[in-house]
Design a protein around this motif. Structure first.
Motif, PDB file in Angstrom:
ATOM      1  N   GLY A 182       0.840  -1.185   0.000  1.00 45.45           N
ATOM      2  CA  GLY A 182       0.000   0.000   0.000  1.00 45.45           C
ATOM      3  C   GLY A 182       0.875   1.235   0.000  1.00 45.45           C
ATOM      4  N   ALA A 183       0.430   2.286  -0.653  1.00 43.50           N
ATOM      5  CA  ALA A 183       1.108   3.581  -0.617  1.00 43.50           C
ATOM      6  C   ALA A 183       0.311   4.475   0.324  1.00 43.50           C
ATOM      7  N   PHE A 184       0.852   4.699   1.513  1.00 47.08           N
ATOM      8  CA  PHE A 184       0.186   5.493   2.544  1.00 47.08           C
ATOM      9  C   PHE A 184       0.489   6.962   2.257  1.00 47.08           C
ATOM     10  N   LEU A 185      -0.540   7.687   1.797  1.00 51.41           N
ATOM     11  CA  LEU A 185      -0.371   9.076   1.396  1.00 51.41           C
ATOM     12  C   LEU A 185      -0.752  10.004   2.549  1.00 51.41           C
ATOM     13  N   MET A 186       0.192  10.802   3.000  1.00 47.56           N
ATOM     14  CA  MET A 186      -0.072  11.778   4.065  1.00 47.56           C
ATOM     15  C   MET A 186       0.505  13.126   3.672  1.00 47.56           C
ATOM     16  N   GLN A 187      -0.333  13.980   3.119  1.00 39.08           N
ATOM     17  CA  GLN A 187       0.026  15.345   2.733  1.00 39.08           C
ATOM     18  C   GLN A 187       1.451  15.454   2.178  1.00 39.08           C
ATOM     19  N   THR A 188       2.334  16.088   2.929  1.00 37.58           N
ATOM     20  CA  THR A 188       3.691  16.337   2.441  1.00 37.58           C
ATOM     21  C   THR A 188       4.623  15.159   2.675  1.00 37.58           C
ATOM     22  N   GLY A 189       4.190  14.164   3.441  1.00 37.51           N
ATOM     23  CA  GLY A 189       5.017  12.996   3.747  1.00 37.51           C
ATOM     24  C   GLY A 189       4.868  12.614   5.203  1.00 37.51           C
ATOM     25  N   HIS A 190       5.439  11.469   5.582  1.00 38.44           N
ATOM     26  CA  HIS A 190       5.220  10.954   6.931  1.00 38.44           C
ATOM     27  C   HIS A 190       6.154  11.546   7.974  1.00 38.44           C
ATOM     28  N   HIS A 191       7.273  12.071   7.570  1.00 38.71           N
ATOM     29  CA  HIS A 191       8.130  12.722   8.545  1.00 38.71           C
ATOM     30  C   HIS A 191       7.464  14.017   8.996  1.00 38.71           C
ATOM     31  N   ALA A 213       4.743  21.943  -0.377  1.00 34.72           N
ATOM     32  CA  ALA A 213       4.355  22.470   0.933  1.00 34.72           C
ATOM     33  C   ALA A 213       2.845  22.621   1.094  1.00 34.72           C
ATOM     34  N   ASP A 214       2.116  22.868  -0.004  1.00 33.70           N
ATOM     35  CA  ASP A 214       0.663  23.043   0.090  1.00 33.70           C
ATOM     36  C   ASP A 214      -0.083  21.752  -0.224  1.00 33.70           C
ATOM     37  N   ALA A 215       0.571  20.608  -0.027  1.00 33.73           N
ATOM     38  CA  ALA A 215       0.015  19.321  -0.459  1.00 33.73           C
ATOM     39  C   ALA A 215      -1.366  19.043   0.112  1.00 33.73           C
ATOM     40  N   GLY A 216      -1.625  19.469   1.358  1.00 29.53           N
ATOM     41  CA  GLY A 216      -2.898  19.150   1.985  1.00 29.53           C
ATOM     42  C   GLY A 216      -4.103  19.669   1.234  1.00 29.53           C
ATOM     43  N   SER A 217      -3.941  20.728   0.473  1.00 37.14           N
ATOM     44  CA  SER A 217      -5.063  21.291  -0.286  1.00 37.14           C
ATOM     45  C   SER A 217      -4.739  21.374  -1.781  1.00 37.14           C
ATOM     46  N   ASN A 218      -3.856  20.505  -2.253  1.00 35.45           N
ATOM     47  CA  ASN A 218      -3.432  20.513  -3.651  1.00 35.45           C
ATOM     48  C   ASN A 218      -3.855  19.205  -4.303  1.00 35.45           C
ATOM     49  N   PHE A 219      -4.985  19.229  -5.020  1.00 35.96           N
ATOM     50  CA  PHE A 219      -5.516  18.014  -5.620  1.00 35.96           C
ATOM     51  C   PHE A 219      -4.558  17.428  -6.655  1.00 35.96           C
ATOM     52  N   ARG A 220      -3.932  18.271  -7.457  1.00 39.75           N
ATOM     53  CA  ARG A 220      -3.014  17.780  -8.495  1.00 39.75           C
ATOM     54  C   ARG A 220      -1.871  16.978  -7.870  1.00 39.75           C
ATOM     55  N   SER A 250      -2.625  20.371   9.614  1.00 43.93           N
ATOM     56  CA  SER A 250      -3.880  21.012   9.995  1.00 43.93           C
ATOM     57  C   SER A 250      -4.861  21.166   8.848  1.00 43.93           C
ATOM     58  N   ASP A 251      -4.419  21.020   7.608  1.00 46.66           N
ATOM     59  CA  ASP A 251      -5.333  21.166   6.473  1.00 46.66           C
ATOM     60  C   ASP A 251      -5.162  19.980   5.530  1.00 46.66           C
ATOM     61  N   HIS A 252      -6.255  19.271   5.317  1.00 42.00           N
ATOM     62  CA  HIS A 252      -6.225  18.149   4.371  1.00 42.00           C
ATOM     63  C   HIS A 252      -7.648  17.831   3.939  1.00 42.00           C
ATOM     64  N   PHE A 253      -7.761  17.210   2.783  1.00 43.79           N
ATOM     65  CA  PHE A 253      -9.074  16.888   2.222  1.00 43.79           C
ATOM     66  C   PHE A 253      -9.790  15.816   3.046  1.00 43.79           C
ATOM     67  N   GLU A 254     -11.116  15.867   3.018  1.00 43.55           N
ATOM     68  CA  GLU A 254     -11.919  14.759   3.532  1.00 43.55           C
ATOM     69  C   GLU A 254     -11.641  13.556   2.615  1.00 43.55           C
ATOM     70  N   PHE A 272       7.006  13.672   0.187  1.00 41.44           N
ATOM     71  CA  PHE A 272       6.448  13.528  -1.163  1.00 41.44           C
ATOM     72  C   PHE A 272       6.809  14.745  -2.014  1.00 41.44           C
ATOM     73  N   PRO A 273       7.095  14.466  -3.293  1.00 43.18           N
ATOM     74  CA  PRO A 273       7.032  13.166  -3.968  1.00 43.18           C
ATOM     75  C   PRO A 273       8.312  12.335  -3.901  1.00 43.18           C
ATOM     76  N   GLY A 274       9.424  12.914  -3.424  1.00 43.57           N
ATOM     77  CA  GLY A 274      10.723  12.274  -3.562  1.00 43.57           C
ATOM     78  C   GLY A 274      10.857  10.933  -2.867  1.00 43.57           C
ATOM     79  N   GLY A 275      10.269  10.778  -1.674  1.00 39.02           N
ATOM     80  CA  GLY A 275      10.387   9.516  -0.958  1.00 39.02           C
ATOM     81  C   GLY A 275       9.702   8.375  -1.684  1.00 39.02           C
ATOM     82  N   LEU A 276       8.522   8.638  -2.261  1.00 38.33           N
ATOM     83  CA  LEU A 276       7.831   7.612  -3.040  1.00 38.33           C
ATOM     84  C   LEU A 276       8.601   7.299  -4.311  1.00 38.33           C
TER      85      LEU A 276
END
Length: 455
Positions: free
Chosen positions: A11-20, A31-38, A77-81, A399-403
């Motif tokens: 599984g690819a566990f996606l968490m905004q900017t990364g897990h660290h 940096a704006d991954a939490g609200s960046n659909f692309r 603090s900001d991420h999509f439902e 993300f994206p470099g670690g993946l």
């Protein structure tokens, strides 16, 4: 190591900017991954091209901390439902599974059943529900409560919640909707099943107003490792995401869950255990360690202490010396298994508060592997072949470099060893995971009746 005759799941566990915890500060991070659909589209499509079984989204129904000095320095603090996001990702992917966390504590079974059934229809049978119980006070305070439910009650309620949801998913048999224009018959009323549930926590009549899932039912995933969590998972889960620090812990959990599943009359192989793994990959060991050190240097002490306070069950470390030892902790009403894991780690390795928060800054209690493609593959292979895992949930550092690193460097090594697919074998999440498509209870009853008649 030798070539394997079995292959594991990823599984690819996606968490905004990364897990660290400091991933958002990495020079290459979005940096704006939490609200960046692309951003999520690109990650999901990369994971699909690499033939991952699924992407996974965690969630909480509230901002994860009330500690503003810390919260203002993290990208949590900001991420999509998650179901909204996965429904959109379903339209831009074709094969990869789509798993989301939805809590049983602050939702209603009918709504959850309907949303995942809809996602399954939209995606062509690729949805999975990560069933959790909420443990954060901040979440409770968003839903008319001062405190969250007591631990045992949370799991009691979750067990009934699961039974209601899966019962609603069986509202319609596979071939109920004939949609015969000539006769004017839209569905076969004999193949509609009204749930009529009345229990301790829920009263739900049904039926669900979404037709039966393309894969029978969405896949049920769980992540609890406490005694109550293990028992619920063994009875109901088809995939388990779990955190382990050592192979011995992983092996004990694996054997225990498989035995419990068998005791419930289930095929142990129908429960796939996928520990979280936080891999930092370098072409050399020195390069991997340098990448990890770069992230560790970005952890602000305020953030580290707050992270530890939350992950370990709500104990406030802010007034204690960070270079002092971990104090004795009261039992938490939060995630009990995670508290035990971290306390054991600190005692085993004589870690200070600072040492411990740095140890969990990336993996949050999951196994952390910093190394070359071969050394990371060695560990994954050992856990898989020696009874510790059926697969892994990959927690990329950033993300994206670690993946990208895992896909470009580790996957070729895994494939060389025969441990991971080169192509998808099917189209649904169940097919990817090697899980049988559940037959409708009415079909099972009909088969049993026919067998009795024949006897």
């Amino acid at each position: 190591m030798a070539t394997s005759t079995r292959q594991f799941k990823l599984g690819a566990f996606l968490m905004q900017t990364g897990h660290h915890i400091a991933a958002w500060r990495h020079p290459g991070a979005q940096a704006d991954a939490g609200s960046n659909f692309r951003h999520y589209v690109q990650l999901a499509q990369k994971a699909e091209a690499a033939k991952f079984d699924a992407v996974f989204l965690a969630d909480s129904v509230g901002v994860r901390s009330s500690d503003l000095p810390s919260l203002s320095r993290t990208a949590r603090s900001d991420h999509f439902e998650p179901l909204t996001l996965l429904s959109a990702l379903a339209a831009v992917t074709e094969r990869i599974g789509l798993i989301a966390t939805v809590s049983t504590s602050f939702n209603e079974p009918f709504n959850v059943a309907r949303k995942f059934a809809s996602l399954d229809q939209i995606s062509g049978g690729r949805s999975g529900w990560n069933l959790v119980t909420s443990s954060g006070t901040g979440e409770a305070q968003n839903f008319n409560r001062d405190e969250h439910f007591e631990h045992a009650l949370r799991y009691e309620r979750a067990a009934e919640f699961h039974d209601v949801v899966t019962g609603l998913w069986d509202s319609w048999e596979d071939d109920t909707f004939v949609r015969d224009k000539e006769s004017g018959r839209y569905f076969d009323e004999d193949k509609l099943h009204v749930l009529g549930h009345k229990g301790k926590h829920f009263s739900v009549r049904g039926p669900l107003n979404v037709s039966r899932s393309p894969q029978g039912r969405p896949v049920v995933v769980q992540a609890g490792a406490s005694e109550a969590g293990r028992d619920l998972a063994a009875r109901t889960a088809e995939v388990i995401f779990v955190a382990h620090q050592t192979f011995d812990e992983a092996k004990e959990f694996y054997a225990d869950i498989k035995a419990r599943a068998a005791a419930y009359g289930r095929d142990p192989d129908s429960v796939k255990i996928m520990p979280g793994i936080f891999p930092v990959v370098g072409r050399t060991q020195a390069e991997a360690e340098e990448k990890f050190a770069q992230l560790q240097d970005l952890v602000h002490p305020v953030v580290g202490v707050s992270l530890l306070s939350g992950v370990i069950g709500g104990f406030d470390f802010s007034g204690l010396p960070v270079d002092g030892p971990l104090p004795e902790l009261p039992e938490t009403n939060g995630p009990k298994s995670r508290q035990r894991l971290l306390v054991d780690l600190a005692r085993r390795e004589n870690l200070s508060i600072r040492d411990l928060y740095l140890r969990i800054a990336g993996a949050r209690g999951h196994q952390q592997v910093v190394g070359t493609p071969a050394s990371i593959a060695d560990q994954l292979q050992q856990w898989f072949e020696e009874g510790g895992a059926d697969g892994f949930n990959i927690m990329s550092p950033w993300f994206p470099g670690g993946l990208d690193d895992f896909i470009e460097l580790v996957l070729p090594e895994l494939r060389r060893r025969g441990l991971f697919r080169t192509e998808y074998e099917g189209r649904t999440l169940r097919e990817h995971l090697g899980l049988q498509r559940p037959r409708h209870p009415a079909q099972l009853k009909a088969v049993g009746t026919a067998q009795e008649s024949a006897a």
